[in-house]
Design a protein around this motif. Structure first.
Motif, PDB file in Angstrom:
ATOM      1  N   MET A   1     -10.190 -17.685 -10.642  1.00  0.00           N
ATOM      2  CA  MET A   1      -9.651 -16.383 -10.548  1.00  0.00           C
ATOM      3  C   MET A   1      -8.479 -16.744 -10.074  1.00  0.00           C
ATOM      4  SD  MET A   1     -12.039 -13.633  -8.810  1.00  0.00           S
ATOM      5  CE  MET A   1     -13.765 -13.111  -9.618  1.00  0.00           C
ATOM      6  N   ILE A   2      -7.193 -15.793 -10.028  1.00  0.00           N
ATOM      7  CA  ILE A   2      -6.015 -15.921  -9.093  1.00  0.00           C
ATOM      8  C   ILE A   2      -6.057 -15.003  -7.826  1.00  0.00           C
ATOM      9  CG2 ILE A   2      -3.752 -16.207  -9.275  1.00  0.00           C
ATOM     10  CD1 ILE A   2      -3.918 -17.383 -11.773  1.00  0.00           C
ATOM     11  N   LEU A   3      -5.940 -15.626  -6.860  1.00  0.00           N
ATOM     12  CA  LEU A   3      -5.930 -14.598  -5.548  1.00  0.00           C
ATOM     13  C   LEU A   3      -4.708 -14.022  -5.480  1.00  0.00           C
ATOM     14  CD1 LEU A   3      -7.134 -17.666  -2.984  1.00  0.00           C
ATOM     15  CD2 LEU A   3      -8.510 -15.666  -4.007  1.00  0.00           C
ATOM     16  N   SER A   4      -4.929 -12.662  -5.407  1.00  0.00           N
ATOM     17  CA  SER A   4      -3.652 -11.852  -5.638  1.00  0.00           C
ATOM     18  C   SER A   4      -2.501 -11.994  -4.626  1.00  0.00           C
ATOM     19  CB  SER A   4      -3.923 -10.549  -5.657  1.00  0.00           C
ATOM     20  OG  SER A   4      -4.639  -9.926  -4.545  1.00  0.00           O
ATOM     21  N   ASP A   5      -3.104 -12.391  -3.179  1.00  0.00           N
ATOM     22  CA  ASP A   5      -2.128 -12.377  -2.275  1.00  0.00           C
ATOM     23  C   ASP A   5      -1.057 -13.663  -2.420  1.00  0.00           C
ATOM     24  OD1 ASP A   5      -4.083 -14.057  -1.716  1.00  0.00           O
ATOM     25  OD2 ASP A   5      -3.912 -13.954   0.500  1.00  0.00           O
TER      26      ASP A   5
ATOM     27  N   LEU B   1     -19.473 -26.342  -6.189  1.00  0.00           N
ATOM     28  CA  LEU B   1     -18.115 -26.924  -5.545  1.00  0.00           C
ATOM     29  C   LEU B   1     -17.104 -25.771  -5.814  1.00  0.00           C
ATOM     30  CD1 LEU B   1     -16.565 -29.561  -5.210  1.00  0.00           C
ATOM     31  CD2 LEU B   1     -15.952 -29.634  -7.470  1.00  0.00           C
ATOM     32  N   VAL B   2     -16.514 -25.435  -4.645  1.00  0.00           N
ATOM     33  CA  VAL B   2     -15.528 -24.197  -4.818  1.00  0.00           C
ATOM     34  C   VAL B   2     -14.223 -25.004  -4.293  1.00  0.00           C
ATOM     35  CG1 VAL B   2     -15.108 -22.093  -4.030  1.00  0.00           C
ATOM     36  CG2 VAL B   2     -17.547 -22.590  -4.332  1.00  0.00           C
ATOM     37  N   ALA B   3     -13.241 -24.519  -5.151  1.00  0.00           N
ATOM     38  CA  ALA B   3     -11.873 -25.278  -4.535  1.00  0.00           C
ATOM     39  C   ALA B   3     -10.841 -24.186  -4.512  1.00  0.00           C
ATOM     40  CB  ALA B   3     -11.284 -26.433  -5.255  1.00  0.00           C
ATOM     41  N   ILE B   4      -9.709 -24.098  -3.671  1.00  0.00           N
ATOM     42  CA  ILE B   4      -8.711 -23.321  -3.890  1.00  0.00           C
ATOM     43  C   ILE B   4      -7.549 -24.370  -4.248  1.00  0.00           C
ATOM     44  CG2 ILE B   4      -7.032 -21.865  -2.652  1.00  0.00           C
ATOM     45  CD1 ILE B   4      -9.172 -21.182  -0.799  1.00  0.00           C
ATOM     46  N   MET B   5      -6.839 -23.955  -5.263  1.00  0.00           N
ATOM     47  CA  MET B   5      -5.631 -24.650  -5.769  1.00  0.00           C
ATOM     48  C   MET B   5      -4.453 -24.327  -5.189  1.00  0.00           C
ATOM     49  SD  MET B   5      -6.922 -24.763  -9.523  1.00  0.00           S
ATOM     50  CE  MET B   5      -8.650 -23.940  -9.750  1.00  0.00           C
ATOM     51  N   LYS B   6      -3.276 -25.227  -5.502  1.00  0.00           N
ATOM     52  CA  LYS B   6      -2.193 -24.777  -5.069  1.00  0.00           C
ATOM     53  C   LYS B   6      -1.346 -23.694  -6.042  1.00  0.00           C
ATOM     54  CE  LYS B   6      -0.814 -28.352  -2.006  1.00  0.00           C
ATOM     55  NZ  LYS B   6      -1.586 -29.443  -2.140  1.00  0.00           N
ATOM     56  N   GLU B   7      -0.534 -22.943  -5.615  1.00  0.00           N
ATOM     57  CA  GLU B   7       0.137 -21.997  -6.381  1.00  0.00           C
ATOM     58  C   GLU B   7       0.557 -22.499  -7.770  1.00  0.00           C
ATOM     59  OE1 GLU B   7       3.012 -19.815  -4.131  1.00  0.00           O
ATOM     60  OE2 GLU B   7       3.759 -18.988  -6.078  1.00  0.00           O
ATOM     61  N   GLY B   8       0.581 -21.854  -8.688  1.00  0.00           N
ATOM     62  CA  GLY B   8       0.929 -22.168 -10.048  1.00  0.00           C
ATOM     63  C   GLY B   8       0.074 -23.322 -10.646  1.00  0.00           C
ATOM     64  N   SER B   9      -0.942 -23.853 -10.343  1.00  0.00           N
ATOM     65  CA  SER B   9      -1.438 -24.987 -10.814  1.00  0.00           C
ATOM     66  C   SER B   9      -2.500 -24.465 -12.073  1.00  0.00           C
ATOM     67  CB  SER B   9      -2.329 -25.819  -9.947  1.00  0.00           C
ATOM     68  OG  SER B   9      -2.975 -25.073  -9.200  1.00  0.00           O
ATOM     69  N   TYR B  10      -2.428 -23.436 -12.306  1.00  0.00           N
ATOM     70  CA  TYR B  10      -3.302 -22.698 -13.493  1.00  0.00           C
ATOM     71  C   TYR B  10      -3.143 -23.654 -14.854  1.00  0.00           C
ATOM     72  CZ  TYR B  10      -6.946 -19.756 -15.056  1.00  0.00           C
ATOM     73  OH  TYR B  10      -8.020 -19.252 -15.493  1.00  0.00           O
ATOM     74  N   ASP B  11      -1.898 -23.885 -15.162  1.00  0.00           N
ATOM     75  CA  ASP B  11      -1.391 -24.290 -16.276  1.00  0.00           C
ATOM     76  C   ASP B  11      -2.215 -25.863 -16.505  1.00  0.00           C
ATOM     77  OD1 ASP B  11       0.210 -22.428 -16.619  1.00  0.00           O
ATOM     78  OD2 ASP B  11       2.059 -23.635 -15.848  1.00  0.00           O
ATOM     79  N   LYS B  12      -2.558 -26.395 -15.399  1.00  0.00           N
ATOM     80  CA  LYS B  12      -3.057 -27.811 -15.426  1.00  0.00           C
ATOM     81  C   LYS B  12      -4.929 -27.539 -15.611  1.00  0.00           C
ATOM     82  CE  LYS B  12       0.572 -30.298 -14.206  1.00  0.00           C
ATOM     83  NZ  LYS B  12       1.298 -29.490 -13.493  1.00  0.00           N
TER      84      LYS B  12
ATOM     85  N   GLN C   1      -6.767 -30.475 -17.332  1.00  0.00           N
ATOM     86  CA  GLN C   1      -7.077 -31.752 -16.446  1.00  0.00           C
ATOM     87  C   GLN C   1      -7.758 -31.455 -15.561  1.00  0.00           C
ATOM     88  OE1 GLN C   1      -3.909 -30.445 -17.587  1.00  0.00           O
ATOM     89  NE2 GLN C   1      -2.263 -31.816 -17.454  1.00  0.00           N
ATOM     90  N   ILE C   2      -7.814 -30.561 -14.703  1.00  0.00           N
ATOM     91  CA  ILE C   2      -8.564 -30.195 -13.598  1.00  0.00           C
ATOM     92  C   ILE C   2     -10.006 -30.233 -14.110  1.00  0.00           C
ATOM     93  CG2 ILE C   2      -9.215 -28.620 -11.895  1.00  0.00           C
ATOM     94  CD1 ILE C   2      -6.268 -28.007 -11.800  1.00  0.00           C
ATOM     95  N   ASN C   3     -10.406 -29.619 -15.029  1.00  0.00           N
ATOM     96  CA  ASN C   3     -11.585 -29.433 -15.766  1.00  0.00           C
ATOM     97  C   ASN C   3     -12.309 -30.597 -15.839  1.00  0.00           C
ATOM     98  OD1 ASN C   3     -12.384 -26.690 -15.145  1.00  0.00           O
ATOM     99  ND2 ASN C   3     -11.747 -26.005 -17.339  1.00  0.00           N
ATOM    100  N   MET C   4     -11.349 -31.724 -16.239  1.00  0.00           N
ATOM    101  CA  MET C   4     -12.037 -33.091 -16.600  1.00  0.00           C
ATOM    102  C   MET C   4     -12.227 -33.819 -15.405  1.00  0.00           C
ATOM    103  SD  MET C   4      -9.910 -34.693 -19.869  1.00  0.00           S
ATOM    104  CE  MET C   4      -9.223 -35.957 -19.072  1.00  0.00           C
ATOM    105  N   ASN C   5     -11.418 -33.712 -14.403  1.00  0.00           N
ATOM    106  CA  ASN C   5     -11.755 -34.344 -13.000  1.00  0.00           C
ATOM    107  C   ASN C   5     -12.898 -33.681 -12.200  1.00  0.00           C
ATOM    108  OD1 ASN C   5      -9.610 -36.302 -12.734  1.00  0.00           O
ATOM    109  ND2 ASN C   5      -8.027 -34.739 -12.851  1.00  0.00           N
ATOM    110  N   VAL C   6     -12.891 -32.219 -12.392  1.00  0.00           N
ATOM    111  CA  VAL C   6     -14.062 -31.586 -11.989  1.00  0.00           C
ATOM    112  C   VAL C   6     -15.551 -32.277 -12.343  1.00  0.00           C
ATOM    113  CG1 VAL C   6     -15.357 -29.529 -11.398  1.00  0.00           C
ATOM    114  CG2 VAL C   6     -12.605 -29.797 -11.075  1.00  0.00           C
TER     115      VAL C   6
END
Ligand code: GDP
Length: 346
Positions: A283-287, A303-314, A317-322
């Protein structure tokens, strides 16, 4: 159906005066009781063994406040059966009440334990700190810490494993404290933390937690500084996913589905390591526009992780690492999990 823990698991023992909040703590943390409803639960009147279905098979033995197990009394306790295998003793002190007697008993208990079971971690929950000012809370913590340490060093004990936590069932502090307690019981925690730290670096995550989903206790996190607000967001996210699953159920995601979602070139099979039947959510945190993701590791852990803003495009790659890290985590628990210890009886 409730999954039963394996026998012989590391045990947590919950002790303290009557009405200090022991039953409330175990109901809120392990049975998801809303904190307000603890007003009506019965005070602990007997020893309760409460095993929960969690990856560590922790048992909560809730002792009634008036029982003095080390004293001569009509009832004889098998001390070895009670303490023989426990990982940590949690001593609950009601911070809104006069705590003199509780501290005296705690001191007495530590002395007794140090003689025969010096390896047991003693975790003091200075509890019900909701509604107390920060200054007052820290004053109480300082007073109790100094009192216990002074008394122990008078008896020649300087390195007893005693830790103090400020807790309340009305916020996340009780979950945070349990997380700390349980992390100390995990063999090779450092390796787990290193895995999460690496994952954060490669995927540009702000913070990653490995959650025990049923209790929302976190088993490990990466090495960036602790951050209560990220933990709270991740807890809420776990709750949302659980509620969602309860309403809509869950089903395995097929490889074709996944291929379609991720597209070229990320659908290349990762040899043996892509598991398609695990829950995952994003999901994307609206705030803050930061994405947040969850990935199931096994039947208890996610595993739960908060990503940096704008990293949804990645995300591909993220799924592969995860995927790779999830595989590593599975392996980790397969190797370190304790097995086949006989459970004592009292
Ligand atoms: P036990 O005898 O140690 O098992 O204590 P209980 O769990 O029965 O709790 C006694 C009372 O303390 C109940 O009315 C709870 O609602 C209350 N209580 C427990 N935890 C908290 C807390 O964190 N904050 C506040 N304000 N009250 C609490």
């Amino acid at each position: 159906a409730q999954q039963q823990p394996a026998k012989g698991a590391p045990r947590l023992l919950l002790m303290g005066q009557r009405r200090s909040g022991k039953s409330s703590i175990s109901s809120v943390v392990f049975h998801k009781l809303p904190p307000n409803e603890t007003l009506f639960i019965e005070s602990t009147a007997r020893i309760q063994k409460d095993s929960l279905s969690s990856f560590m098979d922790v048992q909560i033995w809730d002792f009634p406040g008036q029982i003095e197990i080390f004293e001569n009394s009509n009832v004889t306790f098998d001390i070895d059966a009670i303490f023989g295998e426990i990982g940590a003793l949690i001593w609950v002190i009601d911070a809104q009440d006069d705590y003199t007697e509780s501290v005296a008993r705690l001191h007495h208990t530590i002395l007794n334990l140090q003689r025969s079971y010096p390896q047991i971690n003693i975790e003091v929950f200075i509890h019900k700190v909701d509604g107390l000012s920060d200054d007052y809370k820290f004053d109480i913590q300082r007073n109790i810490t100094i009192q216990i340490q002074d008394e122990l060093s008078d008896q020649g004990i300087d390195n007893a494993p005693v830790n103090f936590h400020l807790t309340s069932i009305y916020d996340h502090s009780i979950f945070e404290a349990f997380s700390k307690v349980i992390q100390k019981l995990i063999p090779r925690l450092g390796q787990l933390e290193a895995m999460l730290t690496n994952l954060c670096r490669t995927c540009r995550f702000e913070k990653a937690y490995l959650f025990d989903v049923n209790t929302k206790i976190y088993i490990a996190t990466d090495n960036t500084p602790e951050d209560m607000s990220s933990y709270e967001i991740c807890c809420d996210f776990v709750d949302v996913i659980i509620d969602f699953t309860e309403v809509y159920g869950s089903w395995p995601r097929t490889q074709q589905w996944r291929d379609r979602l991720e597209g070229e070139p990320w659908d290349q099979p990762l040899e043996d390591q892509v598991a398609c039947d695990r829950a995952e959510a994003g999901m994307i945190l609206s705030d803050s526009q930061r994405p947040i993701m969850l990935r199931e590791v096994d039947r208890f852990l996610a595993l739960v992780a908060i990503m940096k803003e704008g990293s949804y495009d990645k995300m591909p790659q993220i799924n592969m690492n995860v995927d790779v890290v999830v595989k590593g985590l599975e392996e980790f628990f397969r190797i370190t999990k304790q097995k086949n210890i006989v459970e004592p009886t009292i």
